[in-house]
Design an enzyme around this catalytic site. Structure first.
Site, PDB file in Angstrom:
ATOM      1  N   GLY A 236       0.824  -1.198   0.000  1.00  0.00           N
ATOM      2  CA  GLY A 236       0.000   0.000   0.000  1.00  0.00           C
ATOM      3  C   GLY A 236       0.857   1.247   0.000  1.00  0.00           C
ATOM      4  O   GLY A 236       2.059   1.194   0.298  1.00  0.00           O
ATOM      5  N   PRO A 238       2.526   4.825   1.179  1.00  0.00           N
ATOM      6  CA  PRO A 238       3.009   5.228   2.513  1.00  0.00           C
ATOM      7  C   PRO A 238       1.899   5.886   3.328  1.00  0.00           C
ATOM      8  O   PRO A 238       1.095   6.654   2.805  1.00  0.00           O
ATOM      9  CB  PRO A 238       4.135   6.227   2.199  1.00  0.00           C
ATOM     10  CG  PRO A 238       4.564   5.897   0.809  1.00  0.00           C
ATOM     11  CD  PRO A 238       3.334   5.421   0.099  1.00  0.00           C
ATOM     12  N   GLY A 239       1.866   5.569   4.600  1.00  0.00           N
ATOM     13  CA  GLY A 239       0.911   6.207   5.503  1.00  0.00           C
ATOM     14  C   GLY A 239      -0.435   5.536   5.601  1.00  0.00           C
ATOM     15  O   GLY A 239      -1.331   6.049   6.279  1.00  0.00           O
ATOM     16  N   THR A 240      -0.622   4.382   4.952  1.00  0.00           N
ATOM     17  CA  THR A 240      -1.920   3.710   4.983  1.00  0.00           C
ATOM     18  C   THR A 240      -2.061   2.756   6.166  1.00  0.00           C
ATOM     19  O   THR A 240      -3.087   2.094   6.286  1.00  0.00           O
ATOM     20  CB  THR A 240      -2.162   2.943   3.674  1.00  0.00           C
ATOM     21  OG1 THR A 240      -1.020   2.119   3.383  1.00  0.00           O
ATOM     22  CG2 THR A 240      -2.368   3.916   2.519  1.00  0.00           C
ATOM     23  N   HIS A 457      -3.436  34.704 -13.801  1.00  0.00           N
ATOM     24  CA  HIS A 457      -3.097  33.296 -14.015  1.00  0.00           C
ATOM     25  C   HIS A 457      -4.025  32.389 -13.204  1.00  0.00           C
ATOM     26  O   HIS A 457      -4.617  31.439 -13.744  1.00  0.00           O
ATOM     27  CB  HIS A 457      -1.630  33.059 -13.613  1.00  0.00           C
ATOM     28  CG  HIS A 457      -1.140  31.676 -13.888  1.00  0.00           C
ATOM     29  ND1 HIS A 457      -0.278  31.368 -14.918  1.00  0.00           N
ATOM     30  CD2 HIS A 457      -1.391  30.498 -13.268  1.00  0.00           C
ATOM     31  CE1 HIS A 457      -0.027  30.074 -14.922  1.00  0.00           C
ATOM     32  NE2 HIS A 457      -0.689  29.528 -13.920  1.00  0.00           N
ATOM     33  N   GLU A 458      -4.174  32.675 -11.916  1.00  0.00           N
ATOM     34  CA  GLU A 458      -5.032  31.840 -11.071  1.00  0.00           C
ATOM     35  C   GLU A 458      -6.506  32.012 -11.426  1.00  0.00           C
ATOM     36  O   GLU A 458      -7.288  31.061 -11.350  1.00  0.00           O
ATOM     37  CB  GLU A 458      -4.804  32.179  -9.592  1.00  0.00           C
ATOM     38  CG  GLU A 458      -3.389  31.937  -9.094  1.00  0.00           C
ATOM     39  CD  GLU A 458      -2.935  30.509  -9.311  1.00  0.00           C
ATOM     40  OE1 GLU A 458      -3.787  29.580  -9.290  1.00  0.00           O
ATOM     41  OE2 GLU A 458      -1.730  30.299  -9.509  1.00  0.00           O
TER      42      GLU A 458
END
Length: 644
Positions: A236, A238-240, A457-458
């Protein structure tokens, strides 16, 4: 100059991290009470006592006058000797000093082996009192005085060597314990995890419940003829929660749990890793039934003989020993090896065959209901305000892993602490989410002209996201610098997408190119701020053409590797299954796809130029605009704004 990685449409990304911080392990056997380690105190007392005794002996003889045998006889003849004590060949006594012999001074002399027999007569004639003692005491005293300094020095060297070794963290058998296993063992009196501490991952729990049941009652399954799976590979991102899940299996089964990282097997000495593997498996066999957990298996389990120059001898020997040990389990040995990795594609095929890692358990990033359950676990010790809705927080954290959610709760509590708030409110979770996704706010050193370019731009990203109906819902737009970006447009998908259609990917490319198109529409030129957008758009477009068959000119063929190459030089020897002409056609298709989408974006933005300018001006004034405010600025007659 603008940051090359300034603007870009930002979606809820998938973060990496560990699920639970691992608690410290200790190695002693919990079945036997361990006595307190008092030997350092005893060693200190012994060392101090010997040193004191030596100093007393030295200072007691510091005022003694040493006389030669001739001088001793002359003093006796002159009547200066009052009393002597004879101990073997050594003579000690008192000399008369001062006027008329009023004082005395101790002296010491040695009688040679060939001394004359008239010494006793000489002493008696001069009225000297004679005392005699056994000679063994003299030998012991001299030996002790001679060797005691060396003994004290040896004790000091050993003591400081052990202290240095302890500080270096070598607790695996002393200075000759390189080959001892570094696996940390769970003690039964330490806090344990169970499946109730792991929210979500229901499918993984179902796969592991059978392992737990077997470990609890192995005789029942053995009577039925069932064999215990040798290994379970947990895969899985990372961090799961792979490590947390392994500890939960040990807690549910209530068996010894040995944990080690793959990198801890490797040392600078060849053969040390294999020795540690043997020691770890032997220790687990003595504690059967038991669980061995190897984290980051890819550190030692990568394919052998890959890359330029072959493999690493020490790593390959360690891998060979693991393969041999997993084959050597007897039927009555209930030892399960659980390993975790986020790179199953690089593992050696010999590890994955039946008889070694029989089971593969996949842990995915949690869905919305699982995220809410994970948040409920992490907020147990957090003082929450009544306005906090964990369901809303879970809905806005698409793509977050268990570690990300734990970090989110902690960041929200820290924001509340900075404000000296009585409890954690919903705004603190929003601030924490922005920090996790976009990074911390940083100081602005941007000129007014550059702020206008960033704002347009945003605004181009945001307006494009509303003009293309298949794109992800717009959440927020900001020109406040965060992390490496000077401005960000945030989109939040409704849920994790496991299957993306061509129309969705088309609109996603459009949003990526919206900022660049807006710059050209307003200012008549492009800026360097679109570098990250172009890079992401090119990568996505190439995957659409080469991997997903979304090009009529190329068709349903694969023209690229499905995984990134991690071994140096492997691509040199790999045979390419497509021609140079196909590569040219791929490049042409990627170019046509991006330019056609950019042209369509420019047309739609040109028709909505007034709304683009309205949105940019509001962004320059307010710096951050939420989705509701954007709909308000665009007006009710804007179709996409009404539906979003």
């Amino acid at each position: 100059m603008m940051d090359n990685h300034s603007q870009g449409s930002r979606q809820s990304n998938q973060r990496s991290g560990d699920g639970k911080s691992q608690e410290p392990f200790t190695n002693p056997n919990p079945k036997e009470p361990q006595p307190p380690r008092t030997w350092p105190r005893f060693l200190n007392i012994l060392l101090l006592g010997l040193l004191l005794f030596y100093l007393i002996q030295v200072f007691s003889q510091s005022g003694v006058e040493k006389l030669t045998y001739t001088e001793f006889k002359n003093r006796v003849t002159n009547g200066e000797v009052q009393e002597v004590t004879v101990q073997g060949h050594q003579v000690t006594g008192e000399l008369k000093t001062g006027e008329q012999g009023s004082g005395t001074t101790p002296f010491r002399s040695h009688i040679p082996e060939f001394a004359d027999s008239n010494l006793l007569t000489l002493l008696e004639d001069n009225q000297v009192t004679i005392n005699a003692e056994q000679s063994g005491q003299d030998w012991w005293s001299r030996l002790l005085i001679s060797f005691l300094p060396w003994l004290i020095l040896l004790i000091i060297i050993v003591y400081f060597a052990q202290r240095m070794q302890k500080q270096m963290g070598d607790q695996q058998g002393g200075m000759f314990g390189f080959g001892r296993s570094k696996a940390r063992r769970f003690r039964q009196d330490q806090p344990t995890n169970t499946f109730s501490d792991v929210a979500g991952s229901d499918n993984a729990k179902k796969d592991l419940h059978e392992i737990v049941s077997y470990l609890r009652d192995p005789s029942y399954y053995q009577r039925l003829g069932a064999k215990l799976p040798r290994g379970v590979l947990m895969v899985g991102p990372p961090g799961t929660g792979k490590t947390l899940m392994a500890r939960a299996v040990a807690g549910e089964a209530d068996v010894p749990f040995f944990s080690i990282s793959g990198s801890e097997f490797i040392e600078m000495f060849v053969g040390v890793g294999a020795s540690r593997v043997r020691d770890m498996f032997n220790e687990a066999r003595r504690e059967t039934p038991s669980i061995i957990f190897i984290d980051e298996l890819d550190a030692i389990g990568r394919s052998r003989g890959t890359g330029v120059g072959g493999g690493h001898d020490e790593r390959e020997q360690t891998l060979n020993q693991i393969l041999s040990e997993m084959d050597g389990f007897s039927p009555h040995e209930t030892v399960v090896v659980i390993a975790a990795t986020n790179r199953p594609d690089v593992l050696d095929p010999a590890l994955l065959r039946p008889g070694r890692f029989d089971r593969k358990v996949t842990l995915d990033r949690p869905h919305k209901e699982a995220r809410e359950k994970i948040l409920q676990i992490h907020v147990r010790d957090v003082e929450l305000n009544t306005n906090v809705d964990l369901n809303t927080v879970a809905r806005h954290t698409v793509g977050f892993s268990g570690a990300d959610l734990e970090n989110l709760v902690n960041e929200a509590a820290l924001f509340a602490g900075r404000e000296r708030a009585e409890s954690v409110e919903m705004k603190h979770f929003d601030q924490a989410r922005d920090k996790v996704l976009m990074g911390s706010e940083r100081e602005q050193h941007i000129g007014e002209e550059e702020r206008r370019i960033i704002a347009y731009h945003e605004s181009g990203h945001a307006l494009t996201a509303l003009l293309f109906p298949k794109s992800d819902p717009l959440e927020k737009v900001t020109i406040i610098p965060r992390g490496q970006a000077l401005g960000l447009t945030e989109q939040v998908p409704d849920e994790n997408r496991l299957n993306m259609g061509a129309s969705y990917l088309h609109d996603r490319l459009a949003v990526m190119l919206g900022g660049r198109a807006a710059e050209n529409l307003i200012f008549g030129e492009y800026s360097s701020g679109a570098e990250s957008d172009i890079e992401q758009a090119t990568r996505l477009a190439r995957r659409m053409v080469t991997r997903w068959g979304m090009s009529d000119a190329i068709g349903p063929i694969s023209c690229g590797s499905t995984q990134e190459e991690v071994f140096l030089g492997r691509e040199i020897s790999r045979e390419r299954d497509f021609s140079e002409r196909t590569l040219e056609r791929v490049d042409a298709e990627v170019y046509n796809l991006l330019t056609d989408i950019e042209a369509e974006v420019s047309k739609r933005l040109a028709r909505q130029r007034n709304r683009l300018e309205t949105l940019a001006e509001a962004l320059l004034e307010e710096e951050t605009i939420e989705a509701e405010r954007i709909n308000e600025l665009l007006g009710e007659d804007f179709p996409s704004a009404q539906t979003r």
